[in-house]
Write an enzyme that holds these catalytic residues in place. Structure first.
Site, PDB file in Angstrom:
ATOM      1  N   CYS A 114      -5.096 -63.635 -20.734  1.00  0.00           N
ATOM      2  CA  CYS A 114      -5.202 -64.847 -19.899  1.00  0.00           C
ATOM      3  C   CYS A 114      -6.635 -65.143 -19.450  1.00  0.00           C
ATOM      4  O   CYS A 114      -7.093 -66.293 -19.505  1.00  0.00           O
ATOM      5  CB  CYS A 114      -4.283 -64.722 -18.688  1.00  0.00           C
ATOM      6  SG  CYS A 114      -4.443 -63.159 -17.810  1.00  0.00           S
ATOM      7  N   HIS A 157      -6.181 -67.311 -11.722  1.00  0.00           N
ATOM      8  CA  HIS A 157      -7.335 -66.404 -11.800  1.00  0.00           C
ATOM      9  C   HIS A 157      -8.620 -67.222 -11.678  1.00  0.00           C
ATOM     10  O   HIS A 157      -8.672 -68.393 -12.073  1.00  0.00           O
ATOM     11  CB  HIS A 157      -7.382 -65.704 -13.155  1.00  0.00           C
ATOM     12  CG  HIS A 157      -6.299 -64.695 -13.382  1.00  0.00           C
ATOM     13  ND1 HIS A 157      -5.411 -64.285 -12.416  1.00  0.00           N
ATOM     14  CD2 HIS A 157      -5.987 -63.972 -14.505  1.00  0.00           C
ATOM     15  CE1 HIS A 157      -4.588 -63.379 -12.927  1.00  0.00           C
ATOM     16  NE2 HIS A 157      -4.919 -63.171 -14.198  1.00  0.00           N
TER      17      HIS A 157
HETATM   18  N1  NAP Z   1       1.676 -62.828 -15.765  1.00  0.00           N
HETATM   19  C1  NAP Z   1       0.639 -63.313 -16.433  1.00  0.00           C
HETATM   20  O1  NAP Z   1      -0.230 -63.969 -15.869  1.00  0.00           O
HETATM   21  C2  NAP Z   1       0.488 -63.054 -17.903  1.00  0.00           C
HETATM   22  C3  NAP Z   1      -0.532 -63.712 -18.578  1.00  0.00           C
HETATM   23  C4  NAP Z   1      -0.705 -63.510 -19.942  1.00  0.00           C
HETATM   24  C5  NAP Z   1       0.147 -62.645 -20.608  1.00  0.00           C
HETATM   25  N2  NAP Z   1       1.130 -62.010 -19.928  1.00  0.00           N
HETATM   26  C6  NAP Z   1       1.994 -61.095 -20.704  1.00  0.00           C
HETATM   27  O2  NAP Z   1       3.300 -61.649 -20.779  1.00  0.00           O
HETATM   28  C7  NAP Z   1       4.260 -60.599 -20.772  1.00  0.00           C
HETATM   29  C8  NAP Z   1       5.234 -60.821 -19.626  1.00  0.00           C
HETATM   30  O3  NAP Z   1       4.504 -60.859 -18.418  1.00  0.00           O
HETATM   31  P1  NAP Z   1       5.174 -61.319 -17.040  1.00  0.00           P
HETATM   32  O4  NAP Z   1       4.038 -61.470 -16.093  1.00  0.00           O
HETATM   33  O5  NAP Z   1       6.111 -62.436 -17.262  1.00  0.00           O
HETATM   34  O6  NAP Z   1       6.008 -59.992 -16.650  1.00  0.00           O
HETATM   35  P2  NAP Z   1       7.309 -59.856 -15.755  1.00  0.00           P
HETATM   36  O7  NAP Z   1       7.371 -60.905 -14.722  1.00  0.00           O
HETATM   37  O8  NAP Z   1       7.337 -58.430 -15.331  1.00  0.00           O
HETATM   38  O9  NAP Z   1       8.510 -60.119 -16.795  1.00  0.00           O
HETATM   39  C9  NAP Z   1       8.777 -59.248 -17.860  1.00  0.00           C
HETATM   40  C10 NAP Z   1       9.902 -59.812 -18.710  1.00  0.00           C
HETATM   41  O10 NAP Z   1      10.085 -58.958 -19.835  1.00  0.00           O
HETATM   42  C11 NAP Z   1      11.478 -58.732 -19.999  1.00  0.00           C
HETATM   43  N3  NAP Z   1      11.711 -57.454 -20.661  1.00  0.00           N
HETATM   44  C12 NAP Z   1      11.190 -56.244 -20.361  1.00  0.00           C
HETATM   45  N4  NAP Z   1      11.656 -55.314 -21.195  1.00  0.00           N
HETATM   46  C13 NAP Z   1      12.511 -55.933 -22.058  1.00  0.00           C
HETATM   47  C14 NAP Z   1      13.314 -55.527 -23.155  1.00  0.00           C
HETATM   48  N5  NAP Z   1      13.374 -54.255 -23.553  1.00  0.00           N
HETATM   49  N6  NAP Z   1      14.057 -56.462 -23.791  1.00  0.00           N
HETATM   50  C15 NAP Z   1      14.025 -57.749 -23.402  1.00  0.00           C
HETATM   51  N7  NAP Z   1      13.290 -58.205 -22.373  1.00  0.00           N
HETATM   52  C16 NAP Z   1      12.547 -57.307 -21.706  1.00  0.00           C
HETATM   53  C17 NAP Z   1      12.016 -58.739 -18.589  1.00  0.00           C
HETATM   54  O11 NAP Z   1      13.396 -58.976 -18.631  1.00  0.00           O
HETATM   55  P3  NAP Z   1      14.394 -58.172 -17.676  1.00  0.00           P
HETATM   56  O12 NAP Z   1      14.221 -58.794 -16.321  1.00  0.00           O
HETATM   57  O13 NAP Z   1      15.728 -58.398 -18.274  1.00  0.00           O
HETATM   58  O14 NAP Z   1      13.990 -56.738 -17.730  1.00  0.00           O
HETATM   59  C18 NAP Z   1      11.232 -59.897 -17.980  1.00  0.00           C
HETATM   60  O15 NAP Z   1      11.855 -61.111 -18.304  1.00  0.00           O
HETATM   61  C19 NAP Z   1       3.476 -59.297 -20.697  1.00  0.00           C
HETATM   62  O16 NAP Z   1       3.278 -58.802 -21.995  1.00  0.00           O
HETATM   63  C20 NAP Z   1       2.153 -59.735 -20.077  1.00  0.00           C
HETATM   64  O17 NAP Z   1       1.099 -58.877 -20.439  1.00  0.00           O
HETATM   65  C21 NAP Z   1       1.333 -62.194 -18.593  1.00  0.00           C
END
Ligand code: NAP
Length: 337
Positions: free
Chosen positions: A128, A241
């Site tokens: 990001c 950010h």
């Molecule tokens: N937040 C940001 O600003 C941002 C920016 C760029 C990239 N990212 C990337 O995007 C991804 C998600 O980030 P986030 O911030 O959205 O995290 P988050 O809020 O913690 O959400 C994680 C998601 O992943 C799902 N998940 C985890 N393990 C799983 C599995 N085995 N099978 C299916 N679903 C699963 C969770 O579902 P359950 O609730 O069912 O477990 C939840 O929906 C990460 O790789 C992160 O590095 C995030």
């Protein structure tokens, strides 16, 4: 057009739902996936309810054209084969494949065409902080090649996901009510009333993985030999950010040249009138699509250097929006099954 969101319950997954609706993404059907934690939960999209399915190794992706995956690197690694098996394009928000030679790493304003060469059916969405920086630096690089970048980031709690945002809010509540908190799980230290100069794990060269992503991903996206030295810091803003960026170009650029290039750049809004207290701040950029830039000025320590401040909603342009823009580009050029 059938679309899947893998990780629908997460911070990025929820943003996908909002952005696909707002942009009226051309789709006929939607399938949501998650782990057993959220399977069965229902979310509303354009007035219709969708139930989260358990992500499994089966044929669920057979009829799906595009899958937006945001469920962490290990889930992407484990399920990439299942998702892409029948031709579904996987646009992945995790860091799992970003530096693989056979996976394009794409920011549409910079290198949209790279998305067309994807031997594994996977397109990686960059880190990001890197996405927002290259959207701003690419038009400047076109004026004169950028050789070096120094950056200090100020990254919000939401960069660590939905539970991390809740943790910061809980810490503030605990401290105000009881004077201290023990609720420290998603961050290595208490974040409320604090800043933490570490995002992600340390690597052997004493830079963090987040800082090395900025070095490596910037070069891959911009097709450039630029060297980036970053200090990535977690601050207690909830969303959006910010980055303080110093860059050195091959020829000295005037502030006016840079301002003109930024005014014309897609995805960038210039807000630069500091004498009147006008500059971008995370509270204001949250929920918006553009990357906002201000404080453009000469670098006092480098004749070929300039410096600027930027802020942007990293859940949107740094994640979900960038991925949707990649998909929109594929549809526009007719490159999706
Ligand atoms: N937040 C940001 O600003 C941002 C920016 C760029 C990239 N990212 C990337 O995007 C991804 C998600 O980030 P986030 O911030 O959205 O995290 P988050 O809020 O913690 O959400 C994680 C998601 O992943 C799902 N998940 C985890 N393990 C799983 C599995 N085995 N099978 C299916 N679903 C699963 C969770 O579902 P359950 O609730 O069912 O477990 C939840 O929906 C990460 O790789 C992160 O590095 C995030």
């Amino acid at each position: 057009m059938k679309v899947a969101i893998v990780g629908a319950s997460g911070a990025v997954g929820q943003e996908f739902l909002r952005i696909l609706a707002e942009r009226d993404f051309p789709m006929d059907d939607l399938v949501l996936f998650g782990s057993e934690r959220s399977a069965g939960r229902k979310y509303t999209f354009k007035g219709k309810e969708y139930e989260v399915k358990l992500l499994q190794h089966n044929d669920d992706f057979k009829d799906i054209d595009i899958a937006f995956t945001s469920a962490g690197g290990s889930t992407s690694e484990e399920f990439a084969g299942t998702i892409t098996k029948y031709g579904c394009v996987m646009i992945d928000n995790s860091s799992a494949f970003r530096m693989c030679d056979d996976v394009p790493l794409v920011v549409p304003e910079v290198n949209a065409e790279d998305a067309l060469k994807r031997p594994r059916g996977i397109i990686a969405n960059p880190n990001c902080t890197t996405i927002m920086m290259v959207v701003v630096l690419n038009p400047i690089d076109k004026l004169s090649h950028i050789r070096k970048i120094h950056i200090a980031s100020y990254q919000s709690a939401s960069g660590a996901g939905a539970a991390a945002m809740a943790e910061l809010e809980q810490q503030y509540r605990d401290i105000l009510e009881t004077g201290s908190t023990t609720h420290v799980e998603k961050f290595p230290h208490q974040l409320a009333y604090n800043v933490i100069p570490q995002i992600d794990k340390m690597t052997p060269n004493d830079y963090t993985k987040e800082e090395m992503k900025m070095y490596n991903e910037t070069r891959k996206i911009m097709h450039s030999d630029v060297r980036t030295s970053a200090t990535c810091v977690r601050v207690s803003s909830l969303r959006s950010h910010s980055e303080s960026v110093w860059f050195e170009t091959e020829r000295p650029l005037t502030v006016e040249e840079i301002r003109q290039a930024l005014k014309a750049a897609p995805g960038v809004t210039l807000e630069d009138d500091p004498q009147n207290y006008v500059y971008p701040m995370p509270l204001e950029s949250a929920g918006h699509d553009d990357v906002y830039v201000g404080r453009v000025r000469k670098d006092l320590a480098d004749d070929n250097g300039n410096t600027l401040w930027l802020t942007g909603d990293q859940i949107r342009k740094g994640a979900a929006l960038n991925a949707v823009q990649i998909a929109e580009y594929l549809i526009k050029v007719g490159d999706v099954k």
